[in-house]
Enzyme design. Structure first.
Site, mmCIF file in Angstrom:
data_model
loop_
_atom_site.group_PDB
_atom_site.id
_atom_site.type_symbol
_atom_site.label_atom_id
_atom_site.label_comp_id
_atom_site.label_asym_id
_atom_site.label_seq_id
_atom_site.Cartn_x
_atom_site.Cartn_y
_atom_site.Cartn_z
ATOM 1 N N ASN A 1 -22.493 18.679 21.386
ATOM 2 C CA ASN A 1 -21.347 18.366 22.633
ATOM 3 C C ASN A 1 -20.048 18.290 21.488
ATOM 4 O O ASN A 1 -19.880 17.571 20.727
ATOM 5 C CB ASN A 1 -21.807 16.814 23.150
ATOM 6 C CG ASN A 1 -20.789 16.619 24.297
ATOM 7 O OD1 ASN A 1 -19.535 17.268 24.182
ATOM 8 N ND2 ASN A 1 -21.116 15.898 24.808
ATOM 9 N N SER B 1 -6.084 31.866 20.136
ATOM 10 C CA SER B 1 -5.705 32.567 21.591
ATOM 11 C C SER B 1 -4.447 33.202 21.296
ATOM 12 O O SER B 1 -3.459 32.668 20.728
ATOM 13 C CB SER B 1 -6.024 31.844 22.643
ATOM 14 O OG SER B 1 -5.561 32.565 23.959
ATOM 15 N N TYR C 1 -4.220 24.268 27.234
ATOM 16 C CA TYR C 1 -4.994 25.373 26.492
ATOM 17 C C TYR C 1 -4.193 26.105 25.323
ATOM 18 O O TYR C 1 -4.575 26.119 24.341
ATOM 19 C CB TYR C 1 -5.600 26.417 27.569
ATOM 20 C CG TYR C 1 -6.217 27.441 26.770
ATOM 21 C CD1 TYR C 1 -7.627 27.304 26.430
ATOM 22 C CD2 TYR C 1 -5.690 28.953 26.522
ATOM 23 C CE1 TYR C 1 -8.253 28.304 25.568
ATOM 24 C CE2 TYR C 1 -6.226 29.809 25.775
ATOM 25 C CZ TYR C 1 -7.721 29.503 25.346
ATOM 26 O OH TYR C 1 -8.484 30.742 24.735
ATOM 27 N N ALA C 2 -3.000 26.697 25.748
ATOM 28 C CA ALA C 2 -2.080 27.080 24.984
ATOM 29 C C ALA C 2 -1.427 26.361 23.542
ATOM 30 O O ALA C 2 -1.754 26.581 22.415
ATOM 31 C CB ALA C 2 -0.925 27.947 25.506
ATOM 32 N N ALA C 3 -1.247 25.025 24.189
ATOM 33 C CA ALA C 3 -1.097 24.251 23.027
ATOM 34 C C ALA C 3 -2.180 23.649 22.003
ATOM 35 O O ALA C 3 -1.924 23.614 20.722
ATOM 36 C CB ALA C 3 -0.416 22.853 23.638
ATOM 37 N N SER C 4 -3.273 23.650 22.484
ATOM 38 C CA SER C 4 -4.461 23.394 21.890
ATOM 39 C C SER C 4 -4.734 24.582 20.962
ATOM 40 O O SER C 4 -5.333 24.478 19.791
ATOM 41 C CB SER C 4 -5.802 22.863 22.542
ATOM 42 O OG SER C 4 -6.254 24.129 23.343
ATOM 43 N N LYS C 5 -4.470 25.716 21.472
ATOM 44 C CA LYS C 5 -5.112 26.714 20.523
ATOM 45 C C LYS C 5 -3.900 27.127 19.490
ATOM 46 O O LYS C 5 -4.120 27.705 18.389
ATOM 47 C CB LYS C 5 -5.356 28.076 21.297
ATOM 48 C CG LYS C 5 -6.474 28.107 22.217
ATOM 49 C CD LYS C 5 -7.809 27.916 21.303
ATOM 50 C CE LYS C 5 -9.115 27.920 21.946
ATOM 51 N NZ LYS C 5 -10.433 28.115 21.025
#
Length: 187
Positions: A63, A141, A154-158
């Protein structure tokens, strides 16, 4: 081609998509596979496919929201196979939200899965990868490289994954460990 003959590869996110394809490709080129994912049914299906390829493998339910579970993936792979040569961090999550509507808890969850889990896995794996002069491939990404409406979390984390990969590549190059990130578009 048998480029990964006698190599031990840990692939997270291995139950489906790019992770599954990566595990199968590495196995097809001779690697032993430690396949990790939260999707246990998908792992079982992958296990059957790895059996058909004749690949030594183990299935690791994990997890990404649980630090201990994330850290244990590399430990379990090394316990089973005796070493680790390649780490493919492919597990991740994505969601679209209007920036003004995203809840901070959802933003933090995205970072926990896409960045926090990756950090825990890498910290656990690095001592073993230093021993084997191995390598890490992190899934970033195309969204990390360009603006995309509704994909800010999502974009910031990638983007964090891509930046972390660059930092680790420099920090551990002297130890013989290669670190890269890949930035695919929609799959």
């Amino acid at each position: 081609m048998r480029r990964f003959e006698n190599k031990i590869c840990l692939v997270t996110g291995a139950a489906s998509g790019i992770g599954r394809a990566t595990a199968l490709r590495l196995a097809g080129e001779g690697a032993s596979i430690a396949a990790a994912d939260i999707n246990e049914a998908g792992l079982q299906t992958l296990g059957g496919e790895l059996d058909k390829l004749g690949s030594a493998h183990m299935l690791i339910p994990f997890n990404a929201l649980d630090e201990a579970s994330s850290r244990a993936t590399a430990t379990r792979a090394v316990e089973r196979f005796g070493r680790l040569d390649v780490l493919c961090n492919i597990a991740g999550a994505c969601r679209a939200d209007h920036f003004l509507e995203i809840k901070l808890a959802d933003w933090e969850r995205m970072f926990s899965i896409n960045v926090g889990s990756l950090v825990a896995i890498i910290q656990s794996a690095l001592p073993h990868l230093i021993e084997t002069r191995g390598n890490i491939v992190n899934m970033a990404s195309a969204s990390a490289l360009c603006g995309a409406p509704y994909w800010s979390a999502y974009a910031a984390s990638k983007a964090a994954v891509a930046s972390l990969s660059k930092c680790l590549a420099v920090e551990f190059s002297g130890k013989g460990v290669r670190v890269n990130s890949v930035c695919p578009g929609g799959v």
